[in-house]
Design a protein around this motif. Sequence first.
Motif, PDB file in Angstrom:
ATOM      1  N   THR A 239       1.144  -1.198   0.042  1.00 37.66           N
ATOM      2  CA  THR A 239       0.286  -0.276  -0.193  1.00 37.66           C
ATOM      3  C   THR A 239       0.791   0.948   0.030  1.00 37.66           C
ATOM      4  O   THR A 239       0.548   2.207   1.120  1.00 37.66           O
ATOM      5  CB  THR A 239      -1.045   0.073   1.745  1.00 37.66           C
ATOM      6  OG1 THR A 239      -0.180  -0.177   2.686  1.00 37.66           O
ATOM      7  CG2 THR A 239      -1.303  -1.038   1.067  1.00 37.66           C
ATOM      8  N   TYR A 241       0.595   3.950  -1.836  1.00 35.83           N
ATOM      9  CA  TYR A 241      -0.176   5.207  -1.862  1.00 35.83           C
ATOM     10  C   TYR A 241      -0.654   5.474  -0.104  1.00 35.83           C
ATOM     11  O   TYR A 241      -0.825   6.723   0.585  1.00 35.83           O
ATOM     12  CB  TYR A 241      -0.834   5.123  -2.996  1.00 35.83           C
ATOM     13  CG  TYR A 241      -0.611   5.892  -4.447  1.00 35.83           C
ATOM     14  CD1 TYR A 241      -0.510   7.027  -4.616  1.00 35.83           C
ATOM     15  CD2 TYR A 241      -0.533   3.881  -4.761  1.00 35.83           C
ATOM     16  CE1 TYR A 241       1.185   6.677  -6.108  1.00 35.83           C
ATOM     17  CE2 TYR A 241      -0.121   3.895  -6.206  1.00 35.83           C
ATOM     18  CZ  TYR A 241       0.665   5.390  -6.865  1.00 35.83           C
ATOM     19  OH  TYR A 241       1.155   5.634  -8.073  1.00 35.83           O
ATOM     20  N   LYS A 244       1.662   7.241   3.079  1.00 34.10           N
ATOM     21  CA  LYS A 244       2.013   8.861   2.688  1.00 34.10           C
ATOM     22  C   LYS A 244       0.749   9.656   2.546  1.00 34.10           C
ATOM     23  O   LYS A 244       0.417  10.902   2.795  1.00 34.10           O
ATOM     24  CB  LYS A 244       2.094   8.682   0.767  1.00 34.10           C
ATOM     25  CG  LYS A 244       3.301   7.760   0.719  1.00 34.10           C
ATOM     26  CD  LYS A 244       3.536   9.190  -0.522  1.00 34.10           C
ATOM     27  CE  LYS A 244       4.527   8.058  -0.727  1.00 34.10           C
ATOM     28  NZ  LYS A 244       4.284   7.463  -2.333  1.00 34.10           N
ATOM     29  N   GLU A 245      -1.275   9.238   2.733  1.00 30.56           N
ATOM     30  CA  GLU A 245      -2.060   9.155   2.870  1.00 30.56           C
ATOM     31  C   GLU A 245      -1.909   9.992   4.849  1.00 30.56           C
ATOM     32  O   GLU A 245      -1.420   9.191   5.294  1.00 30.56           O
ATOM     33  CB  GLU A 245      -3.013   8.853   3.003  1.00 30.56           C
ATOM     34  CG  GLU A 245      -3.345   9.051   1.118  1.00 30.56           C
ATOM     35  CD  GLU A 245      -4.286  10.027   1.183  1.00 30.56           C
ATOM     36  OE1 GLU A 245      -4.051  10.870   1.117  1.00 30.56           O
ATOM     37  OE2 GLU A 245      -3.674   9.687  -0.282  1.00 30.56           O
ATOM     38  N   ASP A 407      -4.550   0.293  -4.009  1.00 37.63           N
ATOM     39  CA  ASP A 407      -4.113   0.937  -3.425  1.00 37.63           C
ATOM     40  C   ASP A 407      -3.870   2.514  -4.032  1.00 37.63           C
ATOM     41  O   ASP A 407      -4.826   3.338  -3.531  1.00 37.63           O
ATOM     42  CB  ASP A 407      -2.516   0.756  -3.047  1.00 37.63           C
ATOM     43  CG  ASP A 407      -2.363   1.976  -2.096  1.00 37.63           C
ATOM     44  OD1 ASP A 407      -2.502   2.263  -1.447  1.00 37.63           O
ATOM     45  OD2 ASP A 407      -0.788   1.766  -2.673  1.00 37.63           O
ATOM     46  N   TYR A 408      -3.701   1.972  -5.646  1.00 36.50           N
ATOM     47  CA  TYR A 408      -3.750   3.256  -6.314  1.00 36.50           C
ATOM     48  C   TYR A 408      -4.785   3.321  -6.880  1.00 36.50           C
ATOM     49  O   TYR A 408      -5.636   4.533  -7.179  1.00 36.50           O
ATOM     50  CB  TYR A 408      -3.025   2.138  -7.187  1.00 36.50           C
ATOM     51  CG  TYR A 408      -3.164   2.458  -9.490  1.00 36.50           C
ATOM     52  CD1 TYR A 408      -2.238   3.943  -9.353  1.00 36.50           C
ATOM     53  CD2 TYR A 408      -4.003   2.035  -9.613  1.00 36.50           C
ATOM     54  CE1 TYR A 408      -3.334   4.361 -11.266  1.00 36.50           C
ATOM     55  CE2 TYR A 408      -4.828   3.269 -11.071  1.00 36.50           C
ATOM     56  CZ  TYR A 408      -4.156   3.832 -11.349  1.00 36.50           C
ATOM     57  OH  TYR A 408      -4.294   4.290 -12.959  1.00 36.50           O
ATOM     58  N   LYS A 411      -6.182   5.569  -3.549  1.00 34.88           N
ATOM     59  CA  LYS A 411      -5.437   6.895  -3.985  1.00 34.88           C
ATOM     60  C   LYS A 411      -6.331   7.961  -5.061  1.00 34.88           C
ATOM     61  O   LYS A 411      -6.711   8.902  -4.859  1.00 34.88           O
ATOM     62  CB  LYS A 411      -4.002   6.764  -4.219  1.00 34.88           C
ATOM     63  CG  LYS A 411      -3.399   7.688  -3.810  1.00 34.88           C
ATOM     64  CD  LYS A 411      -3.073   8.559  -5.857  1.00 34.88           C
ATOM     65  CE  LYS A 411      -1.954   9.780  -5.973  1.00 34.88           C
ATOM     66  NZ  LYS A 411      -2.142  10.247  -7.174  1.00 34.88           N
ATOM     67  N   ASN A 412      -5.891   7.154  -6.306  1.00 38.49           N
ATOM     68  CA  ASN A 412      -7.481   7.977  -7.220  1.00 38.49           C
ATOM     69  C   ASN A 412      -8.321   8.123  -6.793  1.00 38.49           C
ATOM     70  O   ASN A 412      -8.876   9.599  -7.106  1.00 38.49           O
ATOM     71  CB  ASN A 412      -7.525   7.265  -8.145  1.00 38.49           C
ATOM     72  CG  ASN A 412      -6.257   7.172  -9.323  1.00 38.49           C
ATOM     73  OD1 ASN A 412      -6.392   8.287  -9.916  1.00 38.49           O
ATOM     74  ND2 ASN A 412      -4.964   6.270  -9.261  1.00 38.49           N
ATOM     75  N   ASP A 415      -7.897  11.515  -4.578  1.00 39.46           N
ATOM     76  CA  ASP A 415      -8.087  12.617  -5.726  1.00 39.46           C
ATOM     77  C   ASP A 415      -9.072  13.304  -5.909  1.00 39.46           C
ATOM     78  O   ASP A 415      -9.396  14.546  -5.963  1.00 39.46           O
ATOM     79  CB  ASP A 415      -7.091  12.085  -6.067  1.00 39.46           C
ATOM     80  CG  ASP A 415      -5.383  12.203  -5.920  1.00 39.46           C
ATOM     81  OD1 ASP A 415      -5.158  12.652  -4.705  1.00 39.46           O
ATOM     82  OD2 ASP A 415      -4.694  11.907  -6.867  1.00 39.46           O
ATOM     83  N   ARG A 418     -10.553  15.413  -2.327  1.00 40.75           N
ATOM     84  CA  ARG A 418      -9.568  15.605  -1.390  1.00 40.75           C
ATOM     85  C   ARG A 418     -10.116  16.840  -0.966  1.00 40.75           C
ATOM     86  O   ARG A 418      -9.408  17.238   0.074  1.00 40.75           O
ATOM     87  CB  ARG A 418      -7.643  15.264  -2.243  1.00 40.75           C
ATOM     88  CG  ARG A 418      -6.841  16.050  -1.322  1.00 40.75           C
ATOM     89  CD  ARG A 418      -5.752  15.595  -1.520  1.00 40.75           C
ATOM     90  NE  ARG A 418      -5.283  14.075  -2.189  1.00 40.75           N
ATOM     91  CZ  ARG A 418      -4.654  13.349  -1.783  1.00 40.75           C
ATOM     92  NH1 ARG A 418      -4.557  13.156   0.264  1.00 40.75           N
ATOM     93  NH2 ARG A 418      -4.505  11.506  -2.290  1.00 40.75           N
TER      94      ARG A 418
END
Length: 509
Positions: A239, A241, A244-245, A407-408, A411-412, A415, A418
Amino acid sequence: MKTSGTAIKKILIPLLFVTIITIVYALVFTLSEFADSPYSSLKDFLVLAFQWVSIAVGTFGLLYLFSINKYVFAVTFPLLVTFSTFLAYFRYTVNATLTPMTIELALINDLRTNMQVVSWQLIFLMLLAIAISVAVVWLRWKKVNFTRPLLHLIVAVGIIFMTNSLIPQLKRPLTQRMPYSIYYTFKTYFEIRDVAAEQRDTFTSEAVADSDSLVVVFVIGESLRSDHLQINGYERETTPYLVKEDNIVMLTDIYTEACFTHTSVPHIMTQADSLNPQKAYNEQSFVTIFNNAGFRTTWIANQESVSTYAYFMNECDTLIYVNGSKSVYTFDKWLDEDILPYLEDELQDSNPTQLHIVHSIGSHWWYNSHYTDEFERYKPVVMSRVVSSNTQEEMINSYDNTILYTDYFIKNTIDLIRDKKAILVYLSDHGESLGEDGYFLHGTDRPELHYPAAFVWYSDKYAQSFPDHIDNLKNNSGKRYRSDYLFHSIIDAADITTEYKNPQLSIFR
Ligand SMILES: [Zn+2]
């Protein structure tokens, strides 16, 4: 001699006739549904061949039944062959199969949209199918005589019953492939419609949204184990991404009683708990509470619609099928990123309060279909759809690649929301066996199936508006909850006041 020879002929000719049309049908149509089945060894090939032969035996029973009476045959055979041609054409050209979703899409779409999928090749093939099947009908009328129809009928029904009911291992492949899939898919479609039309009046009291703008995204995960996430301490970096959150809280000890999609999703969506499991099947879901509170609600499905939760999908203002023509017997790419354009579009809606439910395909079996090549980090991966032909290492590698892709995808999704006042709630429906005691996937009740991945992500604006929510969430992150928490927590996340919320089950309290 002459009479017994004629008697044998009388039996043989009809059987030969049915055998020949069965073989041609199985070669032309049934085989189209095996074309992309991955296999890696002779043993796998034999397993597939055995399935194909079993389906051919079932097909024999059906065509036998159709053939006994010539009038029945004259109607059913051309219809079956022409419709099968239509389906095989789409299977070969765009790898689409008949599913309840494709039936629904065909029925809702206007005629012009439906006409767009019709090409001259398709028309030519269907005309050819009609011509050939009419010739076969002619042959049946002129050359084939079924004496003792009752006896034939008993044998034909016996074969159909045996292949469709008696042998459970046969039933599933048979129901998902032509010709039987035509019947079973329409049957499922009508079951789903009936469920969607049910009268359930569970939530009649008022629900009030206390925030004037708020976006809630609920991602229903698939077969994602909590302990295979890097962010939860798994040794592989699955994971990159999510780690990093900043605004993410993992719920590391969620227990789910149900370990199938079709039993877990209704449980998660409703007030069902261990004392009242039936509420999953006769009550409305939290979607109605959101509707009552003025939220605009959407369900974006990247999984098939199933009668146990179709009701909830239809509770939403908008229902979108992504990849509606895929089935578990298709093996090309079936990706969650296909959800994103639809979600992006729905987020543009003018209603300031929104609930978007995303049913992801996640880590569903035939793992390799559910991530793109760039996410194939762990190798070797599975090569055979026959689970026992793959090593445990290959199974785990492919599985972990699906997590990298999820995970990707998450993340998208983040976004897209966000910069809004938004919260994303993720809960997988169940876990997955990855070789523990020799078990794989999620067919049998196993301990590892009960610990699904779960987390919450929130935007900065959300945290500013609901600091107490976030503090409490962080305090609760390691606590054990049964998946019953979801219903009460998501209502709480949305800042909705209603008598149906039990604060004790909210992760935000
Ligand atoms: Zn599932």
